[in-house]
Design an enzyme around this catalytic site. Structure first.
Site, PDB file in Angstrom:
ATOM      1  N   GLY A  51      36.357  12.238  54.356  1.00  0.00           N
ATOM      2  CA  GLY A  51      37.627  12.298  53.634  1.00  0.00           C
ATOM      3  C   GLY A  51      37.796  13.642  52.958  1.00  0.00           C
ATOM      4  CG  ASP A  64      40.640  13.477  55.898  1.00  0.00           C
ATOM      5  OD1 ASP A  64      41.318  12.485  56.228  1.00  0.00           O
ATOM      6  OD2 ASP A  64      40.515  13.841  54.705  1.00  0.00           O
ATOM      7  CG  MET A  82      36.867   6.505  56.153  1.00  0.00           C
ATOM      8  SD  MET A  82      36.915   7.320  54.533  1.00  0.00           S
ATOM      9  CE  MET A  82      38.411   6.597  53.846  1.00  0.00           C
ATOM     10  CE  LYS A 134      37.006  16.859  43.926  1.00  0.00           C
ATOM     11  NZ  LYS A 134      38.397  16.404  44.199  1.00  0.00           N
ATOM     12  CG  HIS A 176      39.212   6.957  43.201  1.00  0.00           C
ATOM     13  ND1 HIS A 176      39.416   7.853  42.160  1.00  0.00           N
ATOM     14  CD2 HIS A 176      39.822   7.518  44.288  1.00  0.00           C
ATOM     15  CE1 HIS A 176      40.131   8.880  42.607  1.00  0.00           C
ATOM     16  NE2 HIS A 176      40.381   8.696  43.880  1.00  0.00           N
TER      17      HIS A 176
END
Length: 364
Positions: free
Chosen positions: A209, A232, A253, A266, A270
């Site tokens: 990502g 990505d 992913m 990173k 979330h």
């Protein structure tokens, strides 16, 4: 007759607390108008006010001097600027001194506003601020009440699709999104690389990502021995610039990730709910050797609400995530540990915290 500054007694944890009614009213009014501060700050950024002050001899300018440098045609520009800058002083975004018999206000930068001035790499948090204040994001708030009452994701309810789908079909919003990530990564990684030494023994690093690759480019620049893979979605990496030592790879992913002795994420976990995070982490587990690790950079929410600056920042980000991601949220240390164990990792090391990003190492 009661005083205009009437007080009343409250109890907190069994201790008497005097709360001034005027102060409470003022705080409530500030919340009612809270949108004014970020909008005024963004206007100052768009006008280049912080850069102008930074370049000024002595680092201080009056609103009239700023208006002259801007070549503003509006005769009321100095007064308008002065009112905006006075607001920023009240929130310690700028500071102010008075000069001359006329009492002209001179404005200077603070340790906060320096982050809105492009650094030597051209990065500033002004470009990050443009994302939550973008019209697309702002409209999402109109869907929060309905999402709470009826379900769904506020962003999806308003725009009819997930944010990542929207970004893939709207180049303007996509540019705003990736510019925000680019600038945040550039600023944060500089400081992280000063404190975190966990890349020293890595030979092949995969940034899952990784967006446009700025994070990996900075790591590869400091550690040129690392074989760096920026991973990505295909439509993201096709627009990525070429960086020395960085290979861009497109993929998903949730299906698989490229192999490496270390994997970096990173601000990725979330964005997803626990089930989705476990799918990602299990793919990372498969892609690393027995002595490999996954390096997670993410905010960590405290177990109980706090009023510290870092806790406020994390809570703001958490609620922002709520408007755009179905299950995405900020997590506690305990919840990150549970994710690591659930994906098969033996343990987790909370290495350090820089720029409110906790650097966590998931070990096999």
């Amino acid at each position: 007759m009661g005083s205009l500054s009437e007080s009343h007694t409250q109890y907190k944890h069994g201790v008497e607390v005097e709360e001034d009614e005027e102060e409470s009213y003022s705080r409530a009014m500030q919340l009612s108008m809270a949108i004014v501060l970020p909008m005024a700050t963004q206007s100052a950024i768009q006008l280049g006010v912080f850069e102008i002050i930074a370049k000024a001899p002595g680092g201080r300018l009056s609103a009239s001097e700023i208006a002259t440098i801007l070549q503003a045609q509006n005769p009321k520009a100095p007064v308008m600027l002065d009112r905006m800058l006075r607001l920023l002083v009240s929130h310690r975004v700028l500071d102010c001194s008075v000069s001359g018999p006329a009492g002209e206000r001179l404005y200077g930068l603070t340790s906060v506003s320096k982050y809105f001035v492009p650094d030597q790499d051209g990065a500033s948090l002004g470009n990050f601020m443009a994302l939550p204040l973008d019209k697309v994001f702002m409209e999402s708030w109109m869907g929060v009440k309905g999402a709470v009452m009826e379900g769904g994701i506020p962003f999806n309810r308003v725009h009819g699709m997930h944010i990542f789908e929207y970004a893939s079909s709207n180049s303007k919003f996509s540019d705003t999104y990736h510019r925000a990530m680019f600038n945040h990564s550039t600023i944060a990684l500089k400081r992280i690389l000063e404190h975190y030494k966990g890349f020293e023994n890595v030979t092949k690093l995969v940034d899952v990502g990784g967006g446009l690759g700025v994070t990996l480019s900075m790591i590869a620049s400091k550690y040129p021995h690392i074989q760096a893979i920026n991973f990505d979605l295909p439509h993201v990496v096709q627009d990525a610039a070429s960086y020395p030592g960085v290979e861009h790879v497109g993929g998903n992913m949730f299906e698989s990730v490229p192999e490496g002795d270390a994997i970096l994420m990173k601000w990725i976990l979330h964005c997803w709910d626990d089930e989705q995070c476990l799918r990602i982490l299990k793919n990372c587990y498969k892609a690393t050797p027995e002595n490999g690790k996954v390096i997670v950079m993410n905010s960590v929410v405290p177990e109980t609400p706090e009023v510290s600056s870092s806790a406020r920042e994390t809570s703001l980000l958490d609620v922002l995530l709520m408007t755009r991601d179905g299950g995405g949220r900020e997590r506690t240390q305990k919840e990150f540990t549970e994710l690591a164990i659930g994906a098969g990792f033996k343990g987790i090391n909370f290495a350090c915290c820089v720029c409110n990003l906790h650097i966590m190492e998931f070990f096999k």
